[in-house]
Design a protein around this motif. Sequence first.
Motif, PDB file in Angstrom:
ATOM      1  N   TYR A  19      88.735  66.944  54.917  1.00 37.36           N
ATOM      2  CA  TYR A  19      88.474  66.825  53.726  1.00 37.36           C
ATOM      3  C   TYR A  19      88.262  67.581  52.018  1.00 37.36           C
ATOM      4  CZ  TYR A  19      85.345  62.415  55.817  1.00 37.36           C
ATOM      5  OH  TYR A  19      84.977  61.965  55.816  1.00 37.36           O
ATOM      6  N   TYR A  21      87.836  68.505  48.060  1.00 36.02           N
ATOM      7  CA  TYR A  21      87.420  68.588  47.798  1.00 36.02           C
ATOM      8  C   TYR A  21      87.404  69.191  46.298  1.00 36.02           C
ATOM      9  CZ  TYR A  21      83.802  67.241  51.628  1.00 36.02           C
ATOM     10  OH  TYR A  21      83.567  66.791  52.444  1.00 36.02           O
ATOM     11  N   ASN A  52      76.007  65.599  51.999  1.00 38.75           N
ATOM     12  CA  ASN A  52      76.758  66.086  52.066  1.00 38.75           C
ATOM     13  C   ASN A  52      76.247  67.809  51.887  1.00 38.75           C
ATOM     14  OD1 ASN A  52      79.600  68.466  51.527  1.00 38.75           O
ATOM     15  ND2 ASN A  52      80.793  66.594  50.488  1.00 38.75           N
ATOM     16  N   GLY A 277      85.532  63.643  46.387  1.00 34.02           N
ATOM     17  CA  GLY A 277      85.787  63.851  47.734  1.00 34.02           C
ATOM     18  C   GLY A 277      86.414  63.392  48.725  1.00 34.02           C
ATOM     19  N   GLY A 362      83.675  61.688  49.354  1.00 36.67           N
ATOM     20  CA  GLY A 362      82.385  63.331  48.528  1.00 36.67           C
ATOM     21  C   GLY A 362      80.916  63.002  49.737  1.00 36.67           C
ATOM     22  N   GLU A 366      82.263  63.913  55.708  1.00 39.30           N
ATOM     23  CA  GLU A 366      82.145  65.048  56.436  1.00 39.30           C
ATOM     24  C   GLU A 366      80.873  64.877  56.904  1.00 39.30           C
ATOM     25  OE1 GLU A 366      82.623  69.774  56.266  1.00 39.30           O
ATOM     26  OE2 GLU A 366      83.322  68.485  54.622  1.00 39.30           O
ATOM     27  N   GLY A 380      86.316  70.874  55.720  1.00 41.09           N
ATOM     28  CA  GLY A 380      86.616  70.701  54.015  1.00 41.09           C
ATOM     29  C   GLY A 380      86.974  71.753  53.302  1.00 41.09           C
ATOM     30  N   THR A 382      87.923  72.899  49.460  1.00 43.14           N
ATOM     31  CA  THR A 382      87.973  73.047  47.900  1.00 43.14           C
ATOM     32  C   THR A 382      88.903  72.785  47.437  1.00 43.14           C
ATOM     33  OG1 THR A 382      87.502  74.764  47.458  1.00 43.14           O
ATOM     34  CG2 THR A 382      85.733  73.588  48.225  1.00 43.14           C
TER      35      THR A 382
END
Length: 387
Positions: A19, A21, A52, A277, A362, A366, A380, A382
């Motif tokens: 993922y 973000y 999330n 996301g 998002g 996850e 995940g 960022t």
Amino acid sequence: MRKGSFPTERFAPLRTPFYYYDMDLLRSTLDTINHEAGKHEGFCVHYAVKANANPKVLRAIRQAGLGADCVSGGEIEASLRAGFPAQKIVYAGVGKSDWEINLGLDSDIFCFNVESIAELEVINSLASQKGKVARVAFRLNPNVGAHTHANITTGLAENKFGIAMRDMESVIEEAALMKNVKFVGLHFHIGSQILDMGDFQALCNRINDLQNQLERHHIKVEHINVGGGLGVDYQHPNRVNMADFKSYFDTYAQRLKLRPGQTLHFELGRAVVAQMGSLITRTLYIKQGATKKFCIVDAGFTDLIRPALYQAYHKIENISSDDPLEAYDVVGPICESTDVFGKQIDLNQAHRGDLIAIRSAGAYGEIMASCYNCRPLPTGYTSDELL
């Protein structure tokens, strides 16, 4: 339409699926929420952690000043670890276990959103053992329908959530006789992914009637909690990357008749995090079937279950290719026929190794991942980490 902007060069060494973000978009979304809610006196926004619970995402939301809406003891623990003040944590859910209630009591959370008389009795008993008084709001089932998927409608009489309106007064009266609970509010939540403001207007009308009914019996309510439910545009995440917060908060400001000193609480989840996301997956094979072409990727419904569970739509983009468009069924490797992200999706011509972005993931991505087929959970990342 332009594709999303991704740092694909930073993605190359990462193990897929994962993922990604966009924290700049999250922070912009949070700024907009605070701006629009801040126009109205007494509006308090909590983030629905079930959407999330990535720790880095939670910290950013806490830094923006939102409270936390939790539906399990684990979510309370995650919120506390992320730094949310206990006084900004509300705890809902139809099946609170004793250890979860005790956690809320020991942490001195703001409020329990109670969904049955049986639950109220247990909270009173556990609070008594600790010499505490638990603040409670009663979740009422307003029997208000929402224009959304049947599986995420929660405000009808047939749903498991909340206390029937006919029992409202008797439950409040019963709570008044208990020494270890304090009635502080009413809680509602009619569903999720709602785009029609008329649904929220109907809820306002129902709450107005209920408040009038309670006041005839000299019952005053300190806090009104209207839940969340505001939806996002899954079709156009590039063009419409933020929910309509202005219309949402304005609807409640204009339609809900708050009493002097009352606070109005919201529990937004999807609208906060969905658009920031994306699930990033890698193309394994291009397979020509008898009547269609398949793009087989290394993500499956273990990583994003919404399409299999709700037949939910997510925009899918080939972020490695600018070749002409071709139609594919985008499918994963799970040994189930429902492991399909989209059928007859127009993608820039796909090749083995291409990165595919499944957008607006998002929320409920996850957090709902599983290890079915003994697959590892997705990581995940960022934008702050990768840029």
